[in-house]
Design a protein around this motif. Structure first.
Motif, PDB file in Angstrom:
ATOM      1  N   ARG A 107      -2.841  -1.436   4.901  1.00  0.00           N
ATOM      2  CA  ARG A 107      -3.129  -1.442   3.460  1.00  0.00           C
ATOM      3  C   ARG A 107      -2.109  -2.256   2.692  1.00  0.00           C
ATOM      4  O   ARG A 107      -2.066  -2.214   1.474  1.00  0.00           O
ATOM      5  N   TRP A 108      -1.231  -2.914   3.416  1.00  0.00           N
ATOM      6  CA  TRP A 108      -0.172  -3.699   2.766  1.00  0.00           C
ATOM      7  C   TRP A 108       0.732  -2.803   1.919  1.00  0.00           C
ATOM      8  O   TRP A 108       1.229  -3.214   0.881  1.00  0.00           O
ATOM      9  N   SER A 109       0.865  -1.546   2.344  1.00  0.00           N
ATOM     10  CA  SER A 109       1.839  -0.676   1.671  1.00  0.00           C
ATOM     11  C   SER A 109       2.993  -0.459   2.643  1.00  0.00           C
ATOM     12  O   SER A 109       3.724  -1.415   2.923  1.00  0.00           O
ATOM     13  N   ARG A 168       4.506  -7.712   4.539  1.00  0.00           N
ATOM     14  CA  ARG A 168       4.008  -6.908   3.421  1.00  0.00           C
ATOM     15  C   ARG A 168       3.566  -5.505   3.841  1.00  0.00           C
ATOM     16  O   ARG A 168       2.973  -4.779   3.051  1.00  0.00           O
ATOM     17  N   GLY A 219      -4.837   0.477  -2.793  1.00  0.00           N
ATOM     18  CA  GLY A 219      -3.740   1.234  -3.383  1.00  0.00           C
ATOM     19  C   GLY A 219      -3.092   0.502  -4.537  1.00  0.00           C
ATOM     20  O   GLY A 219      -3.104  -0.734  -4.587  1.00  0.00           O
ATOM     21  N   ASN A 220      -2.539   1.275  -5.471  1.00  0.00           N
ATOM     22  CA  ASN A 220      -1.652   0.733  -6.498  1.00  0.00           C
ATOM     23  C   ASN A 220      -0.226   1.060  -6.086  1.00  0.00           C
ATOM     24  O   ASN A 220       0.187   2.218  -6.145  1.00  0.00           O
ATOM     25  N   GLY A 221       0.508   0.044  -5.688  1.00  0.00           N
ATOM     26  CA  GLY A 221       1.909   0.277  -5.326  1.00  0.00           C
ATOM     27  C   GLY A 221       2.818   0.014  -6.508  1.00  0.00           C
ATOM     28  O   GLY A 221       2.440  -0.649  -7.477  1.00  0.00           O
ATOM     29  N   GLU A 228       7.682  -4.057  -9.604  1.00  0.00           N
ATOM     30  CA  GLU A 228       6.398  -4.772  -9.544  1.00  0.00           C
ATOM     31  C   GLU A 228       5.309  -3.697  -9.569  1.00  0.00           C
ATOM     32  O   GLU A 228       5.221  -2.889  -8.660  1.00  0.00           O
ATOM     33  N   GLU A 232       1.401  -2.235  -9.858  1.00  0.00           N
ATOM     34  CA  GLU A 232      -0.048  -2.437  -9.750  1.00  0.00           C
ATOM     35  C   GLU A 232      -0.753  -1.301 -10.480  1.00  0.00           C
ATOM     36  O   GLU A 232      -0.276  -0.162 -10.478  1.00  0.00           O
ATOM     37  N   GLU A 284      -1.684  -6.724 -11.477  1.00  0.00           N
ATOM     38  CA  GLU A 284      -0.276  -6.578 -11.097  1.00  0.00           C
ATOM     39  C   GLU A 284       0.598  -7.251 -12.137  1.00  0.00           C
ATOM     40  O   GLU A 284       0.338  -8.383 -12.525  1.00  0.00           O
ATOM     41  N   ARG A 319       8.730  -0.916  -0.612  1.00  0.00           N
ATOM     42  CA  ARG A 319       7.291  -0.913  -0.873  1.00  0.00           C
ATOM     43  C   ARG A 319       6.640   0.473  -0.763  1.00  0.00           C
ATOM     44  O   ARG A 319       5.446   0.613  -1.021  1.00  0.00           O
ATOM     45  N   HIS A 355       6.354  -1.611  -6.234  1.00  0.00           N
ATOM     46  CA  HIS A 355       7.359  -2.148  -5.315  1.00  0.00           C
ATOM     47  C   HIS A 355       8.649  -2.377  -6.098  1.00  0.00           C
ATOM     48  O   HIS A 355       8.618  -2.884  -7.225  1.00  0.00           O
ATOM     49  N   ARG A 392      -2.503   6.175   0.501  1.00  0.00           N
ATOM     50  CA  ARG A 392      -2.077   4.766   0.388  1.00  0.00           C
ATOM     51  C   ARG A 392      -1.124   4.362   1.518  1.00  0.00           C
ATOM     52  O   ARG A 392      -1.213   3.226   2.015  1.00  0.00           O
ATOM     53  N   GLN A 421      -8.218  -4.309 -10.617  1.00  0.00           N
ATOM     54  CA  GLN A 421      -6.794  -4.070 -10.331  1.00  0.00           C
ATOM     55  C   GLN A 421      -5.936  -5.234 -10.844  1.00  0.00           C
ATOM     56  O   GLN A 421      -6.330  -6.400 -10.712  1.00  0.00           O
TER      57      GLN A 421
HETATM   58  N1  GLU Z   1      -1.730  -2.912  -3.083  1.00  0.00           N
HETATM   59  C1  GLU Z   1      -0.664  -2.911  -2.119  1.00  0.00           C
HETATM   60  C2  GLU Z   1       0.115  -1.593  -2.209  1.00  0.00           C
HETATM   61  O1  GLU Z   1      -0.514  -0.581  -2.327  1.00  0.00           O
HETATM   62  C3  GLU Z   1       0.274  -4.085  -2.271  1.00  0.00           C
HETATM   63  C4  GLU Z   1      -0.353  -5.447  -2.227  1.00  0.00           C
HETATM   64  C5  GLU Z   1       0.697  -6.530  -2.416  1.00  0.00           C
HETATM   65  O2  GLU Z   1       1.003  -6.834  -3.572  1.00  0.00           O
HETATM   66  O3  GLU Z   1       1.301  -6.969  -1.440  1.00  0.00           O
HETATM   67  O4  GLU Z   1       1.291  -1.536  -2.155  1.00  0.00           O
END
Ligand code: GLU
Ligand code: MG
Length: 442
Positions: A293-295, A306, A230-232, A130, A132, A185, A333, A234, A288, A183
């Motif tokens: 930050r949901w990372s 998350r 952040g751009n993760g 996945e 971003e 995804e 993640r 996953h 990140r 951004q």
């Molecule tokens: N932008 C978040 C990251 O840096 C993830 C956000 C999400 O899709 O849950 O991983």
């Protein structure tokens, strides 16, 4: 749509390297059968070319020869002049002249890890990446995350992208205008692990290509600026036996996590600090990997959380029986787009295998904000804060006997040299300048 190539048109044979870049050599289309066996010449020191120009100190210097051999199952050959897209590349593997795998071929590292998992544990991995990224060609606006207005502002970009990905044989799952201004995804349907990593490489290049055809850029840098989102990347994953039956779910176990999946995940969590510099391999990656930050900031196993390093993903309620078993899976993640997908997946599999070997018990799941727990509580749950800089992550890799055993000493030494050079390039820059450099490089 699929191109008619002239015999003189160039196909680039590429390898995904330690810098997370595709580098290689091009050959005329007419040479494709001959090069399938001979391959092309390659140089060991190329693996030390950083994303920023300088070449890290190489033990090989100007010496040595390798073979870069195309794997035509990965061939991307797409010409769509009206979209400004013209791509002709094939991913390869790197071999020594005695035909053994070169230790610094990251695709080879993943292939070896998958063979060992199959032979030693009778298991295979299915994965989906996945991604971003930030798209520069639209008017981004805070507050429009996930909105129809943000999707509209992206213009033709999302539809062109899904079309071009489909031509390349990737099956788009979902696309979203993500939370950050500009951004996006993009998620691709799951595949066998090696093909999933190939898909990830292809997706990044085709996203850049489609953006470029619109006069814009797509950046997979982990952070575009230190204050931004952040751009993760996953990685969704699950385990199957050699007949393809899923082995992740067991009703009798807590949260339905089977003993083997639990051991695999316990191994992943235990060694995460050691291999984090492979999945989050840039200086900016560590801006990140901070709380809220949901990372991921800790090596925890989360239930639908998350901010967990590994989370149990929900299964839609319409699934039952075999369908439920098939869909039940996990998500890693703590990775980003500066990492080679091959190395990231190899690290997850190697660490997971260590958990299987020792039959580690399934980690307890967390469902809380871990920053609110004190050190003793975290220690009791065997949870640690992940390294907070590339340098400290590299020190943990250097100190890890497991990593040397899993990837080979030569590989680990080379990786450390490359990444320490990259870190030194950033040493005197501000976080803003560092993010700007990574935004351009990825
Ligand atoms: N932008 C978040 C990251 O840096 C993830 C956000 C999400 O899709 O849950 O991983
Ligand atoms: Mg997202």
């Amino acid at each position: 749509m699929i191109s008619e190539r002239k015999e003189t048109d160039l196909t680039m044979v590429v390898s995904s390297d330690m810098a997370g870049q595709l580098r290689g050599k091009a050959m005329p289309h007419s040479a494709r059968s001959e090069r399938a066996t001979t391959g092309l010449g390659w140089t060991p020191t190329n693996t030390f070319i950083t994303s920023f120009g300088p070449i890290a100190e190489s033990p090989w210097g100007a010496l040595g020869d390798l073979i870069l051999r195309p794997d035509y199952t990965t061939h991307v050959d797409i010409q769509v002049p009206e979209y400004g897209v013209d791509e002709n590349f094939v991913i390869g593997n790197i071999f020594n002249f005695d035909q053994t795998r070169w230790t610094c071929c990251l695709r080879g590292q993943l292939m070896q890890a998958l063979e060992d998992l199959r032979e030693q544990h009778g298991l295979v991995v299915t994965a989906a990446f996945e991604h971003e990224f930030h798209y520069s060609g639209c008017e981004g606006q805070p507050g429009l995350g996930y909105s129809l207005r943000a999707l509209r502002r992206l213009g033709e970009f999302p539809n062109r992208l899904t079309e071009i990905l489909a031509v390349a044989g990737l099956v788009p799952d979902t696309f979203m205008p993500e939370y950050g201004p500009g951004q996006c995804e993009m998620t691709i349907k799951p595949n066998g692990a090696l093909r999933a990593a190939d898909d990830a490489v292809i997706l990044r290049e085709l996203t850049r290509s489609v953006a470029r055809g619109m006069g814009a850029n797509a950046s997979f840098a982990p952070m575009m600026d230190p204050a931004g989102v952040g751009n993760g990347v996953h990685i969704h994953f699950s385990l199957q036996d050699l007949d393809g039956n899923p082995v992740n779910f067991d009703d009798a176990q807590p949260q339905g996590v089977s003993k083997s999946a639990g051991s695999f995940i316990a191994g992943m969590l235990r060694h995460m600090p050691d291999y984090l510099c492979m999945t989050a391999p840039s200086v900016a990656s560590y801006y990140r990997l901070t709380p809220h930050r949901w990372s991921a900031a800790f090596n925890n196993f989360g239930l639908q959380d998350r901010e967990a390093a590994v989370r149990i993903c929900p299964v839609f309620p319409d699934a039952d029986g075999a369908d439920y078993q098939r869909k039940f899976h996990f998500e890693f993640r703590a990775g980003d787009g500066a990492a080679s997908p091959y190395l990231a997946l190899a690290a997850l599999i190697r660490s997971g295998m260590s958990g299987l070997e020792e039959e580690l018990t399934t980690p307890q799941v967390t469902a809380a904000d871990l920053t609110t727990l004190d050190g003793d509580t975290l220690a009791e749950k065997q949870i640690v804060r992940l390294p907070q800089s590339l340098d400290s992550a590299l020190d943990l890799l250097a100190a890890s006997p497991w990593a040397k055993d899993a990837f080979g000493e030569t590989f680990v030494e080379a990786y450390l040299a490359h990444k320490r050079c990259e870190s030194a390039i950033m040493a005197d820059l501000s976080p803003e300048e560092i993010c700007a450099k990574y935004a351009r490089a990825y």
